[in-house]
Design a protein around this motif. Structure first.
Motif, PDB file in Angstrom:
ATOM      1  N   PRO A 145       0.636  -1.096   0.238  1.00 32.05           N
ATOM      2  CA  PRO A 145      -0.080  -0.075   0.021  1.00 32.05           C
ATOM      3  C   PRO A 145       1.006   1.112   0.151  1.00 32.05           C
ATOM      4  O   PRO A 145       0.449   2.194  -0.610  1.00 32.05           O
ATOM      5  CB  PRO A 145      -0.861  -0.059   1.225  1.00 32.05           C
TER       6      PRO A 145
ATOM      7  N   THR B  82      -2.106  -1.839  -5.800  1.00 33.70           N
ATOM      8  CA  THR B  82      -1.691  -2.241  -4.575  1.00 33.70           C
ATOM      9  C   THR B  82      -1.732  -3.687  -4.550  1.00 33.70           C
ATOM     10  O   THR B  82      -0.629  -4.480  -4.094  1.00 33.70           O
ATOM     11  CB  THR B  82      -2.505  -1.725  -3.500  1.00 33.70           C
TER      12      THR B  82
ATOM     13  N   CYS C 223       1.498  -5.882  -4.097  1.00 36.66           N
ATOM     14  CA  CYS C 223       1.751  -7.138  -3.109  1.00 36.66           C
ATOM     15  C   CYS C 223       2.178  -8.590  -3.897  1.00 36.66           C
ATOM     16  O   CYS C 223       3.078  -9.180  -3.414  1.00 36.66           O
ATOM     17  CB  CYS C 223       0.546  -7.461  -2.403  1.00 36.66           C
TER      18      CYS C 223
ATOM     19  N   ALA D  11      -5.264  -3.965   3.937  1.00 35.13           N
ATOM     20  CA  ALA D  11      -4.308  -3.172   2.815  1.00 35.13           C
ATOM     21  C   ALA D  11      -5.214  -2.507   1.945  1.00 35.13           C
ATOM     22  O   ALA D  11      -4.900  -1.412   1.410  1.00 35.13           O
ATOM     23  CB  ALA D  11      -3.433  -4.313   2.230  1.00 35.13           C
TER      24      ALA D  11
END
Lengths: 254, 275
Positions: free
Chosen positions: B118, B176, B180, B218
């Protein structure tokens, strides 16, 4: 008082921060008239235009546009008022990411998302034709000359068939020939469409070509309001000097 | 006029320290107020747009998603992969000492999802998209384009803010997720190729270490960060006064304010989630 006056201003006071720019401005524009607001640099011409066009909030006074009092109680006035007026900005203010056609059609597209695309295309072509810009729909503003940008800006201002047109320094930055062509275009539009115009300029050639009446601003005050002929014969010394391209500074001091 | 007749210019008094502090506090308060107003207006017009979708400018949200979101994907993926790789290499050094290599999956997974994904995406978008929004809107203000919108009865919030608000609200959480995944894949590659971990073992451990709650957190963080970026950058753009130099100053101020706000918001989230 003319009851059909499209623009009426009474006791207008306006400024920025703590600086007063306009004080006690009164004026009334008749239907179909071309009113020129003139004066030296920094006298408050553009501020007056922005205030009467409802784009900036005045400190005090009343402004009536097309019979409707500008109401600032809920922020910027919006809606119907702007649908009946158009503004030609000094730098044309075309949205640079949109094509000329998209710029010109923008007011109608936003106000009426259901509008028939074919009808819109025809209307845009007609307005571009009125300002002698046929076939430029797909060009970007960056590809146009200063004069063409002004014409495209004018087409956008006219797209909703306004009753009142505001022009901020229409000839600024243009060569004398292009400037003259734009003046002729404004006169032609007044003649064919009967639009009332409120033009801010300090270009003497444009003033002589366009003005039905002039309003002369000095130090934020209206020091003359009348015809150009009156101004030249009986106006205050400062106005006569301005129109004769003379500096009145030396005289005052002398 | 003779020289002696010129009145002396009054000396300008320097503001005292307390006055300067007061002025700064006032300006920060006004900026927060402007951002909050913009947020409320955007939510209002978004609600209106959901009820009457035709009021949204056709195609503009998609265009903004491409400009602000999709084009940021390569740089987000590249940086996330590099950070995931670096983190994995450094963590593995320590974990190997204790024979706990399998916990590489826990470390990489949790740090990428809870923090790095994030934050990294938000910082990249603040620098890339936030500055672009401020520069574009500030230039429009300077060239009177925003005033022209008002003169056409077009609400600048509706025309300029909503497409960007929707675009980043959708694009940033997606970016995001991509960030990840890229970081985790980099960790997996390090674990499998340098430290002989099995793919199945890594993924099983990752699944156990990473409950869905962290993923939702997140996404919530990234949505909040996207709103901060949009509203700060639009406020900075709309409040610009002056010429080209003011556009440059506003753009710099936007990036600084966005990054500061993101880190502050992240600290607040950590307090809420983990206290």
């Amino acid at each position: 008082m003319n009851t059909e006056s499209p623009l009426r201003v009474k006791g207008l006071k306006a400024g920025y921060g703590t600086q007063t720019v306009l004080q006690n401005v009164d004026l009334e524009v008749a239907k179909g008239e071309i009113r020129i607001v003139l004066g030296g640099s920094g006298c408050g011409k553009s501020t007056l235009l922005k205030n009467v066009a409802g784009l900036e909030k005045p400190w005090s006074g009343t402004i009536e546009v097309l019979g409707q009092k500008l109401d600032w109680s809920e922020g910027l006035p919006t809606g119907d008022l702007f649908e009946n007026m158009g503004i030609l900005f000094q730098g044309a203010a075309l949205i640079s990411s949109l094509t000329v056609g998209e710029n010109v059609s923008l007011p109608l597209r936003i106000r009426n998302p259901d509008i028939d695309p074919e009808m819109l295309r025809k209307k845009v072509a007609m307005k571009l034709g009125q300002v002698k810009m046929e076939g430029t729909e797909d060009k970007l503003p960056g590809e146009l000359s200063g004069g063409m940008r002004k014409r495209a800006g004018l087409a956008r201002a006219l797209i909703a068939d306004p009753k009142l047109l505001f022009c901020d320094e229409p000839s600024a930055g243009l060569d004398p020939v292009t400037s003259r062509e734009l003046d002729d275009l404004l006169l032609e539009l007044r003649q064919t469409l009967g639009i009332t115009m409120f033009v801010v300029t300090h270009e003497l050639d444009s003033i002589r070509a366009l003005a039905d009446k002039i309003t002369f601003l000095s130090g934020g005050h209206v020091i003359f309001d009348g015809t150009l002929a009156d101004a030249e014969s009986n106006g205050p010394q400062e106005v006569r000097d301005f129109l004769a391209r003379r500096s009145s500074k030396g005289k005052k001091e002398g | 006029m003779t020289e002696s007749a010129i009145p002396p210019t009054p000396e300008k008094r320097q503001p005292s320290v307390s006055e300067q502090v007061g002025e700064s506090a006032l300006s920060i308060f006004q900026e927060i107020k402007a951002v909050a107003l913009l947020l409320s207006e955007s939510i209002y017009y978004s609600t209106l747009a959901v009820r009457r979708p035709k009021t949204l400018t056709r195609g503009s949200t998609a265009t903004q998603m491409i400009q602000l979101g999709s084009t940021a994907l390569p740089i987000v993926l590249l940086l996330s992969t590099l950070i995931g790789f670096t983190l994995a290499m450094q963590s593995a050094q320590q974990l190997q000492k204790y024979g706990a290599m399998i916990f590489l999956a826990d470390g990489i997974g949790m740090s990428m999802v809870m923090e790095i994904g994030p934050i990294l995406t938000a910082v990249i978008l603040a620098g890339r998209s936030g500055s672009a929004i401020t520069a574009e809107i500030a230039t429009m203000v300077v060239q009177e384009e925003v005033m022209a919108l008002r003169s056409m009865a077009i609400n600048p919030i509706h025309y300029l803010v909503l497409p960007r608000f929707w675009a980043l609200s959708i694009a940033q959480p997606l970016l995001t997720v991509a960030s990840c995944l890229a970081g985790i894949v980099a960790g997996l590659v390090v674990g499998v190729f340098f430290y002989q971990l099995s793919v199945t073992g890594f993924l099983t451990e990752l699944q156990q270490a990473l409950p869905m709650r962290y993923v939702w957190q997140a996404l919530l963080k990234s949505l909040t960060f996207s709103w901060l970026i949009v509203f700060i950058s639009v406020t900075k753009g709309l409040n610009v006064r002056g010429g080209a130099d003011a556009v440059g100053r506003a753009t710099t101020a936007c990036v600084v304010s966005c990054i500061f706000s993101i880190i502050l918001a992240d600290a607040v989230f950590s307090f809420i989630f983990y206290w």
